[in-house]
Design a protein around this motif. Structure first.
Motif, PDB file in Angstrom:
ATOM      1  N   ILE A  98       0.871  -1.182   0.000  1.00 16.37           N
ATOM      2  CA  ILE A  98       0.000   0.000   0.000  1.00 16.37           C
ATOM      3  C   ILE A  98       0.907   1.232   0.000  1.00 16.37           C
ATOM      4  CG2 ILE A  98      -1.903   1.172   1.167  1.00 16.37           C
ATOM      5  CD1 ILE A  98      -2.325  -1.603   2.658  1.00 16.37           C
ATOM      6  N   ILE A  99       0.676   2.130  -0.950  1.00 19.57           N
ATOM      7  CA  ILE A  99       1.527   3.329  -1.053  1.00 19.57           C
ATOM      8  C   ILE A  99       0.753   4.585  -0.624  1.00 19.57           C
ATOM      9  CG2 ILE A  99       2.942   2.369  -2.926  1.00 19.57           C
ATOM     10  CD1 ILE A  99       1.272   4.555  -4.701  1.00 19.57           C
ATOM     11  N   ASP A 100       1.485   5.652  -0.491  1.00 13.18           N
ATOM     12  CA  ASP A 100       0.943   7.003  -0.270  1.00 13.18           C
ATOM     13  C   ASP A 100       0.174   7.165   1.049  1.00 13.18           C
ATOM     14  OD1 ASP A 100       0.314   9.609  -0.494  1.00 13.18           O
ATOM     15  OD2 ASP A 100      -0.892   9.432  -2.318  1.00 13.18           O
ATOM     16  N   HIS A 101       0.922   7.412   2.106  1.00 16.58           N
ATOM     17  CA  HIS A 101       0.306   7.654   3.422  1.00 16.58           C
ATOM     18  C   HIS A 101       0.439   9.118   3.841  1.00 16.58           C
ATOM     19  CE1 HIS A 101       0.585   3.342   3.082  1.00 16.58           C
ATOM     20  NE2 HIS A 101      -0.451   3.310   3.893  1.00 16.58           N
ATOM     21  N   GLY A 102       0.567   9.973   2.826  1.00 16.48           N
ATOM     22  CA  GLY A 102       0.753  11.397   3.070  1.00 16.48           C
ATOM     23  C   GLY A 102      -0.480  12.136   3.573  1.00 16.48           C
ATOM     24  N   HIS A 103      -1.614  11.450   3.635  1.00 16.49           N
ATOM     25  CA  HIS A 103      -2.830  12.050   4.224  1.00 16.49           C
ATOM     26  C   HIS A 103      -3.277  11.268   5.445  1.00 16.49           C
ATOM     27  CE1 HIS A 103      -2.893  14.252   0.449  1.00 16.49           C
ATOM     28  NE2 HIS A 103      -3.807  15.046   0.977  1.00 16.49           N
ATOM     29  N   SER A 104      -2.297  10.695   6.172  1.00 14.21           N
ATOM     30  CA  SER A 104      -2.622   9.989   7.418  1.00 14.21           C
ATOM     31  C   SER A 104      -2.414  10.943   8.600  1.00 14.21           C
ATOM     32  CB  SER A 104      -1.689   8.784   7.593  1.00 14.21           C
ATOM     33  OG  SER A 104      -1.709   7.974   6.435  1.00 14.21           O
ATOM     34  N   PHE A 105      -2.813  10.471   9.775  1.00 13.02           N
ATOM     35  CA  PHE A 105      -2.682  11.275  11.011  1.00 13.02           C
ATOM     36  C   PHE A 105      -3.301  12.665  10.799  1.00 13.02           C
ATOM     37  CE2 PHE A 105       0.823   8.136  11.045  1.00 13.02           C
ATOM     38  CZ  PHE A 105       0.457   7.443  12.187  1.00 13.02           C
ATOM     39  N   ASN A 106      -2.585  13.708  11.217  1.00 14.15           N
ATOM     40  CA  ASN A 106      -3.165  15.051  11.104  1.00 14.15           C
ATOM     41  C   ASN A 106      -2.804  15.773   9.803  1.00 14.15           C
ATOM     42  OD1 ASN A 106      -0.479  15.181  12.066  1.00 14.15           O
ATOM     43  ND2 ASN A 106      -0.781  17.275  12.773  1.00 14.15           N
ATOM     44  N   ALA A 107      -2.091  15.098   8.908  1.00 14.94           N
ATOM     45  CA  ALA A 107      -1.625  15.770   7.688  1.00 14.94           C
ATOM     46  C   ALA A 107      -2.790  16.304   6.853  1.00 14.94           C
ATOM     47  CB  ALA A 107      -0.775  14.810   6.850  1.00 14.94           C
ATOM     48  N   TRP A 108      -2.710  17.554   6.482  1.00 14.31           N
ATOM     49  CA  TRP A 108      -3.689  18.251   5.635  1.00 14.31           C
ATOM     50  C   TRP A 108      -5.081  18.320   6.256  1.00 14.31           C
ATOM     51  CZ3 TRP A 108      -1.210  20.969   2.209  1.00 14.31           C
ATOM     52  CH2 TRP A 108      -0.008  20.489   1.672  1.00 14.31           C
ATOM     53  N   LYS A 109      -5.142  18.267   7.604  1.00 12.03           N
ATOM     54  CA  LYS A 109      -6.466  18.274   8.243  1.00 12.03           C
ATOM     55  C   LYS A 109      -6.573  19.368   9.296  1.00 12.03           C
ATOM     56  CE  LYS A 109      -6.675  13.208   7.989  1.00 12.03           C
ATOM     57  NZ  LYS A 109      -5.255  12.830   8.008  1.00 12.03           N
ATOM     58  N   PRO A 110      -7.447  20.349   9.069  1.00 10.49           N
ATOM     59  CA  PRO A 110      -7.725  21.297  10.150  1.00 10.49           C
ATOM     60  C   PRO A 110      -8.419  20.575  11.313  1.00 10.49           C
ATOM     61  CG  PRO A 110      -9.041  21.796   8.179  1.00 10.49           C
ATOM     62  CD  PRO A 110      -8.198  20.609   7.846  1.00 10.49           C
ATOM     63  N   LEU A 111      -8.303  21.133  12.498  1.00 12.37           N
ATOM     64  CA  LEU A 111      -8.851  20.461  13.696  1.00 12.37           C
ATOM     65  C   LEU A 111     -10.338  20.130  13.585  1.00 12.37           C
ATOM     66  CD1 LEU A 111      -7.316  21.944  16.959  1.00 12.37           C
ATOM     67  CD2 LEU A 111      -7.368  19.553  16.215  1.00 12.37           C
ATOM     68  N   TYR A 112     -11.112  21.070  13.041  1.00 11.05           N
ATOM     69  CA  TYR A 112     -12.557  20.820  12.958  1.00 11.05           C
ATOM     70  C   TYR A 112     -12.846  19.581  12.109  1.00 11.05           C
ATOM     71  CZ  TYR A 112     -13.197  22.276   8.114  1.00 11.05           C
ATOM     72  OH  TYR A 112     -13.153  22.313   6.746  1.00 11.05           O
ATOM     73  N   TYR A 113     -12.008  19.372  11.091  1.00 12.21           N
ATOM     74  CA  TYR A 113     -12.191  18.223  10.186  1.00 12.21           C
ATOM     75  C   TYR A 113     -11.826  16.917  10.903  1.00 12.21           C
ATOM     76  CZ  TYR A 113     -11.680  15.249   6.058  1.00 12.21           C
ATOM     77  OH  TYR A 113     -11.785  14.230   5.148  1.00 12.21           O
ATOM     78  N   ILE A 114     -10.752  16.955  11.692  1.00  8.72           N
ATOM     79  CA  ILE A 114     -10.381  15.757  12.471  1.00  8.72           C
ATOM     80  C   ILE A 114     -11.532  15.386  13.395  1.00  8.72           C
ATOM     81  CG2 ILE A 114      -8.787  14.804  14.211  1.00  8.72           C
ATOM     82  CD1 ILE A 114      -6.561  16.498  12.994  1.00  8.72           C
TER      83      ILE A 114
END
Ligand SMILES: Nc1ncnc2c1ncn2[C@@H]1O[C@H](COP(=O)(O)OP(=O)(O)O)[C@@H](O)[C@H]1O
Ligand SMILES: [Mg+2]
Length: 196
Positions: A98-114
């Motif tokens: 599985i590739i591309d984990h660049g949008h895991s954890f808090n990456a590219w996510k404002p707090l309200y979205y998390i």
């Protein structure tokens, strides 16, 4: 053969957090035995990027490690990878990764979205999984001491800070990223069986 993925160059702290997410996911997968590639920060033609094995094929259900791929759905959910899709499962000689984990954890996510997605299933592809294989993945994740995960998150954030390719990833951003990522991991680990 190797594949080089250059680090993007916008002025945004998420450029560094994306690399943090990619490397942390890869290192966590290694101690848990999930099929992600090993990544290395390297310079090529004056550009910094991630170096990894080149995967020439699209994966399918006939890959030899299909059981691991199926159980890795639990891993993708626990790290809040909102970018898991079928194109991100590639193979080499019938072994899938599985590739591309660049949008895991808090990456590219404002707090309200998390907050909005923290209790939800986020993957857009189910890795051909089923309840039984998903729960095998949950068991593997539960067998790992959280201290090891925290250590990976801390070491990875520190390494990226030292590389100094994104000035916005300062000491405060390092601490926030580690804290938030660890909280995401622990929270989702607790509710993981509800995320199938
Ligand atoms: N290790 C690899 N081997 C072969 N192709 C790859 C590899 N990693 C990425 N790619 C190709 O490059 C595309 C973009 O890579 P990806 O990691 O998804 O980057 P981005 O973060 O820009 O979405 C992938 O969809 C895939 O086609
Ligand atoms: Mg991608």
């Amino acid at each position: 053969m190797k594949f080089f993925k250059p680090i993007k160059s916008f002025k945004d702290v998420n450029i560094a957090i994306e690399i943090f997410a990619e490397l942390s996911a890869s290192r966590m997968s290694k101690i848990m035995g999930f099929p992600l590639l090993e990544l290395e920060i390297t310079e090529k033609d004056g550009k910094l990027g991630l170096l990894m094995d080149h995967l020439p094929d699209k994966a399918n259900e006939n890959v030899v490690n299909i059981d691991k791929i199926k159980s890795a759905l639990a891993f993708e959910e626990v790290i809040l990878n909102i970018d898991l899709k079928e194109e991100h499962v590639l193979a080499k000689e019938k072994v899938a990764y599985i590739i591309d984990h660049g949008h895991s954890f808090n990456a590219w996510k404002p707090l309200y979205y998390i907050q909005e997605i923290i209790d939800k299933k986020v993957s857009r592809f189910n890795l051909w999984s089923n309840w039984e294989k998903f729960m095998e993945g949950v068991e593997i994740i539960n067998s790992i001491d959280d201290k090891n995960v925290l250590e990976i998150l801390r070491d990875t954030a520190e390494e990226i800070y030292q590389h100094n390719f994104c000035k916005l990833f300062d000491r405060k951003a390092v601490e926030e990223t580690v804290d938030l990522s660890f909280r995401i991991f622990r929270y989702r680990k607790r509710i993981l069986s509800s995320l199938f």
